[in-house]
Design a protein around this motif. Structure first.
Motif, PDB file in Angstrom:
ATOM      1  N   ALA A 161       1.047  -1.080   0.026  1.00 51.60           N
ATOM      2  CA  ALA A 161      -0.031   0.125  -0.034  1.00 51.60           C
ATOM      3  C   ALA A 161       0.908   1.071  -0.123  1.00 51.60           C
ATOM      4  O   ALA A 161       0.541   2.185  -0.810  1.00 51.60           O
ATOM      5  N   VAL A 162       1.785   1.472   0.763  1.00 45.59           N
ATOM      6  CA  VAL A 162       2.897   2.262   0.851  1.00 45.59           C
ATOM      7  C   VAL A 162       3.486   2.661  -0.687  1.00 45.59           C
ATOM      8  O   VAL A 162       3.870   3.512  -0.869  1.00 45.59           O
ATOM      9  N   GLU A 163       4.105   1.422  -1.241  1.00 45.70           N
ATOM     10  CA  GLU A 163       4.672   1.435  -2.456  1.00 45.70           C
ATOM     11  C   GLU A 163       3.602   2.035  -3.619  1.00 45.70           C
ATOM     12  O   GLU A 163       4.164   2.807  -4.127  1.00 45.70           O
ATOM     13  N   ILE A 164       2.418   1.560  -3.389  1.00 42.10           N
ATOM     14  CA  ILE A 164       1.551   2.053  -4.598  1.00 42.10           C
ATOM     15  C   ILE A 164       1.338   3.552  -4.500  1.00 42.10           C
ATOM     16  O   ILE A 164       1.358   4.255  -5.254  1.00 42.10           O
ATOM     17  N   SER A 165       1.073   4.013  -3.268  1.00 40.95           N
ATOM     18  CA  SER A 165       1.066   5.382  -2.822  1.00 40.95           C
ATOM     19  C   SER A 165       2.104   6.308  -3.414  1.00 40.95           C
ATOM     20  O   SER A 165       2.179   7.412  -4.139  1.00 40.95           O
ATOM     21  N   LEU A 166       3.407   5.799  -3.103  1.00 41.60           N
ATOM     22  CA  LEU A 166       4.610   6.307  -3.517  1.00 41.60           C
ATOM     23  C   LEU A 166       4.751   6.383  -5.168  1.00 41.60           C
ATOM     24  O   LEU A 166       5.078   7.461  -5.805  1.00 41.60           O
ATOM     25  N   ALA A 167       4.568   5.342  -5.722  1.00 36.25           N
ATOM     26  CA  ALA A 167       4.368   5.090  -7.127  1.00 36.25           C
ATOM     27  C   ALA A 167       3.387   6.170  -7.808  1.00 36.25           C
ATOM     28  O   ALA A 167       3.608   6.730  -8.829  1.00 36.25           O
ATOM     29  N   ALA A 168       2.398   6.394  -7.243  1.00 37.02           N
ATOM     30  CA  ALA A 168       1.192   7.595  -7.474  1.00 37.02           C
ATOM     31  C   ALA A 168       1.669   8.886  -7.539  1.00 37.02           C
ATOM     32  O   ALA A 168       1.329   9.557  -8.560  1.00 37.02           O
ATOM     33  N   ALA A 169       2.753   8.891  -6.703  1.00 36.79           N
ATOM     34  CA  ALA A 169       3.434  10.368  -6.445  1.00 36.79           C
ATOM     35  C   ALA A 169       4.565  10.335  -7.647  1.00 36.79           C
ATOM     36  O   ALA A 169       5.242  11.452  -7.541  1.00 36.79           O
ATOM     37  N   GLY A 170       5.000   9.310  -8.331  1.00 38.15           N
ATOM     38  CA  GLY A 170       6.098   9.396  -9.321  1.00 38.15           C
ATOM     39  C   GLY A 170       7.313   8.839  -8.665  1.00 38.15           C
ATOM     40  O   GLY A 170       8.481   9.038  -9.286  1.00 38.15           O
ATOM     41  N   GLN A 171       7.311   8.322  -7.571  1.00 44.26           N
ATOM     42  CA  GLN A 171       8.461   7.741  -6.989  1.00 44.26           C
ATOM     43  C   GLN A 171       8.638   6.436  -7.462  1.00 44.26           C
ATOM     44  O   GLN A 171       7.834   5.225  -7.039  1.00 44.26           O
ATOM     45  N   GLU A 172       9.859   5.955  -7.956  1.00 42.70           N
ATOM     46  CA  GLU A 172       9.957   4.853  -8.446  1.00 42.70           C
ATOM     47  C   GLU A 172      11.150   3.863  -7.860  1.00 42.70           C
ATOM     48  O   GLU A 172      11.006   2.674  -7.953  1.00 42.70           O
ATOM     49  N   GLU A 173      11.877   4.694  -7.127  1.00 42.34           N
ATOM     50  CA  GLU A 173      13.167   4.077  -6.311  1.00 42.34           C
ATOM     51  C   GLU A 173      12.466   3.537  -5.048  1.00 42.34           C
ATOM     52  O   GLU A 173      12.848   4.271  -4.015  1.00 42.34           O
ATOM     53  N   VAL A 174      12.211   2.233  -5.008  1.00 40.86           N
ATOM     54  CA  VAL A 174      11.477   1.875  -3.565  1.00 40.86           C
ATOM     55  C   VAL A 174      12.131   0.293  -3.628  1.00 40.86           C
ATOM     56  O   VAL A 174      11.961  -0.321  -4.488  1.00 40.86           O
ATOM     57  N   ARG A 175      12.424   0.194  -2.192  1.00 41.09           N
ATOM     58  CA  ARG A 175      12.936  -1.305  -1.726  1.00 41.09           C
ATOM     59  C   ARG A 175      11.915  -1.723  -0.603  1.00 41.09           C
ATOM     60  O   ARG A 175      12.137  -0.760   0.486  1.00 41.09           O
ATOM     61  N   ILE A 176      11.643  -2.953  -0.442  1.00 40.98           N
ATOM     62  CA  ILE A 176      10.950  -3.210   0.439  1.00 40.98           C
ATOM     63  C   ILE A 176      11.656  -4.503   1.380  1.00 40.98           C
ATOM     64  O   ILE A 176      12.185  -5.264   0.672  1.00 40.98           O
ATOM     65  N   VAL A 177      11.797  -4.279   2.662  1.00 39.55           N
ATOM     66  CA  VAL A 177      12.358  -5.546   3.609  1.00 39.55           C
ATOM     67  C   VAL A 177      11.316  -6.012   4.286  1.00 39.55           C
ATOM     68  O   VAL A 177      10.737  -5.207   5.254  1.00 39.55           O
ATOM     69  N   SER A 178      10.798  -7.135   4.231  1.00 37.86           N
ATOM     70  CA  SER A 178       9.882  -7.715   5.194  1.00 37.86           C
ATOM     71  C   SER A 178      10.554  -8.364   6.460  1.00 37.86           C
ATOM     72  O   SER A 178       9.795  -8.687   7.435  1.00 37.86           O
ATOM     73  N   ASP A 179      11.770  -8.785   6.623  1.00 36.90           N
ATOM     74  CA  ASP A 179      12.465  -9.270   7.634  1.00 36.90           C
ATOM     75  C   ASP A 179      13.226  -8.118   8.274  1.00 36.90           C
ATOM     76  O   ASP A 179      14.051  -7.734   7.699  1.00 36.90           O
ATOM     77  N   PRO A 180      12.868  -7.713   9.514  1.00 33.60           N
ATOM     78  CA  PRO A 180      13.555  -6.737  10.090  1.00 33.60           C
ATOM     79  C   PRO A 180      15.089  -7.040  10.369  1.00 33.60           C
ATOM     80  O   PRO A 180      15.806  -5.999  10.420  1.00 33.60           O
ATOM     81  N   ARG A 181      15.359  -8.293  10.404  1.00 31.12           N
ATOM     82  CA  ARG A 181      16.802  -8.562  10.510  1.00 31.12           C
ATOM     83  C   ARG A 181      17.536  -8.222   9.432  1.00 31.12           C
ATOM     84  O   ARG A 181      19.042  -8.297   9.633  1.00 31.12           O
ATOM     85  N   GLU A 182      17.027  -8.204   8.368  1.00 30.85           N
ATOM     86  CA  GLU A 182      17.823  -7.746   7.226  1.00 30.85           C
ATOM     87  C   GLU A 182      17.795  -6.181   6.927  1.00 30.85           C
ATOM     88  O   GLU A 182      18.409  -5.726   5.830  1.00 30.85           O
ATOM     89  N   ALA A 183      17.250  -5.549   7.732  1.00 31.66           N
ATOM     90  CA  ALA A 183      17.008  -4.117   7.572  1.00 31.66           C
ATOM     91  C   ALA A 183      18.375  -3.447   7.673  1.00 31.66           C
ATOM     92  O   ALA A 183      18.573  -2.377   6.612  1.00 31.66           O
ATOM     93  N   LEU A 184      19.121  -3.868   8.593  1.00 33.74           N
ATOM     94  CA  LEU A 184      20.492  -3.145   8.670  1.00 33.74           C
ATOM     95  C   LEU A 184      21.325  -3.199   7.299  1.00 33.74           C
ATOM     96  O   LEU A 184      21.851  -2.195   6.892  1.00 33.74           O
TER      97      LEU A 184
END
Length: 537
Positions: free
Chosen positions: A26-49
């Motif tokens: 949902a966040v990615e779609i909202s950003l894409a609607a605003a023209g933001q194309e550089e998006v990366r999603i991390v689902s495991d918080p241990r990989e966030a760093l």
């Protein structure tokens, strides 16, 4: 700036850390609607760093409620990696609306807080505001960096200009000192030479009048003569420093390599035999290039190098390396004399070329390096001194090629005489006039004395003379004017001129017009007799 921000906003990189795929999408779609194309999603918080390190985002969207590692822990790790001046925004999103949750997130470094559910427009506006703040901050940081660079550059320029100003001031002060010293030394040298000549004349008379059996008294007289000779040599050194460069100085094209070799050989007994006798080994390192002949006074330059070598040897009481080099340089030649001795402090280095400055205690008169400085200046050159305590010293002489000058005038033919001479003596010092007359009378000559040039010219009109012996500096009518007037009466009258200014007025080998021999006071009886014999031969 607006256009630059829009470009930055469009290319901004977003890192979404959320274990719920639906919420992250949902966040990615909202950003894409605003023209933001550089998006990366991390689902495991241990990989966030690691993802943060690899991706280097411009903004982070972080969920709080996640298994294995909650958003607070992730936020704590991220802030430890983010430099304080990076101003990286972090938006925390959570369904927990408690005030304590909000305070904790902000305390840990969150930039903004969104409570689920939230609208796309709100998210886009908050993102835009945070990225605008980051954009302006980074622009200000870059401007400050450039400003710091300019300040650093200007500071360096000012420091350079200040150093140049200080150097100019030091040089101006030095020139003022030299000018004042020149003004003072001219009269001092003249007066001292007159006094020395009186004393030398008296000791000459004493040496002839003391009975041969008075060995002790004769020894004392001989000691007095030797000391007076040393004093005369010391005063004579002043002319190297005081005498200005004349247009007719006798500077001829000279093989500098030969001059340097001769100076090294002259000093060899000092840096070889004497040093070894004192338990110090001086290791010479001589590197001489072939240099195109330069106009200079060979004897003066040889004397200057000789003193620099002796000075270097004195600076190595425990031995060391004496280096003498000659090389071609832009516009001329460079001669350097260096040692590995005790070195000099900055104060000593700055003053070592000044007259009468010495750090050798009672063994130094402070004229050697001043003499070198005077010779180099008269050759249109420069001398540089570099030294540090314990690291030796180097004296570099830079001589220009465009240093030409006219040759000395050829000597006049002397009048040949073979009888006792009738001599006209003009000298304004009463004591010296009497002693010189006694010396010449003891040689068998007839002497008529005059206290000034006018009196001498009057006597020259009254009676014939075979020779004129005149002082250069006299009141009313000086020696040069006297000679000019006398030669209008008798063109070939031989003339010997005495001067208490040494060689400061005229360079070696040259004379005023109409003068056959120029003698620098003090003059010994032997030198005076030789001069008379030369012009009367």
């Amino acid at each position: 700036m607006i256009a630059a921000f829009e470009n930055y906003l469009k290319s901004a990189r977003f890192l979404i850390i959320d274990d719920e795929p639906v919420s992250a999408s949902a966040v990615e779609i909202s950003l894409a609607a605003a023209g933001q194309e550089e998006v990366r999603i991390v689902s495991d918080p241990r990989e966030a760093l690691q993802a943060f390190r690899d991706y280097q985002p411009d903004i982070v969207v972080l969920d709080i409620s996640m298994p294995l590692m909650n958003g607070f822990e992730v936020l704590d790790q991220l802030r430890a990696q983010i430099p304080p001046d990076e101003q990286l925004p972090v938006i925390v999103i959570t369904a927990d609306s408690l005030e304590s949750t909000r305070r904790r997130a902000l305390t840990l470094g969150a930039s903004d807080f969104l409570t689920k559910p939230f609208g796309s427009t709100e998210l886009r506006l908050r993102v835009r505001n945070l990225l605008l703040t980051r954009f302006l901050y980074r622009g200000m940081r870059e401007q400050n960096r450039r400003l710091d660079e300019r300040v650093t550059e200007r500071t360096q320029e000012l420091e350079t200009a200040l150093d140049e100003l200080r150097q100019t001031q030091r040089q101006a002060i030095r020139e003022q000192r030299l000018h004042a010293f020149n003004e003072m030394a001219g009269g001092v040298v003249h007066d001292f030479n007159n006094i020395l000549m009186i004393l030398m004349s008296l000791t000459d008379l004493m040496s002839r009048e003391v009975p041969r059996e008075e060995a002790g008294l004769l020894g004392n007289v001989a000691t007095m003569q030797a000391v007076l000779q040393e004093a005369a040599q010391m005063v004579a050194r002043l002319h190297y420093f005081c005498r200005p460069r004349h247009d007719d100085d006798h500077f001829m094209p000279t093989d500098l390599k030969k001059v340097v070799e001769e100076a090294v050989q002259l000093a060899k007994p000092r840096w070889q035999n004497t040093a070894l006798a004192q338990g110090a080994e001086i290791r010479p390192c001589i590197q001489l290039e072939r240099v195109e002949p330069l106009p200079c006074n060979a004897s003066e330059m040889r004397e200057a190098l000789f003193h620099l070598i002796l000075n270097a040897v004195d600076a190595m009481p425990r031995g060391g390396t004496l280096s003498v080099a000659l090389r071609n340089a832009e516009g001329g030649a460079e001669i350097s004399v260096s040692d590995t001795g005790i070195g000099m402090t900055e104060e000593v280095r700055a003053r070592c070329l000044d007259p009468f400055y010495s750090n050798k205690g009672e063994t130094g008169a402070g004229l050697g390096l001043a003499m070198v400085h005077g010779i180099v200046r008269r050759h249109g050159g420069e001398i540089e001194v570099t030294s540090r305590p314990g690291e030796g010293a180097m004296f570099r002489i830079l001589l220009p090629r465009n240093n030409g000058t006219a040759q000395a005038a050829r000597p006049r033919h002397a009048l040949v005489m073979s009888r006792r001479l009738r001599i006209l003596l003009a000298e304004d010092d009463d004591r010296l006039r009497q002693l010189i007359a006694l010396q010449m009378e003891s040689m068998g000559h007839i002497v008529e004395t005059a206290a000034d040039g006018n009196q001498a010219l009057a006597k020259f009109h009254e009676a014939p003379f075979d020779l004129i012996l005149t002082d250069l500096s006299m009141p009313q009518l000086n020696g040069i004017a006297l000679v000019e007037a006398a030669r209008q009466i008798i063109a070939e009258i031989p003339v010997i001129m005495l001067t208490g200014f040494g060689a400061m007025l005229l360079p070696e080998g040259e004379r005023p017009p109409g003068v056959d021999i120029l003698l620098s006071k003090p003059v010994t009886r032997e030198n005076l007799a030789a001069a008379i014999a030369q012009v009367a031969a």
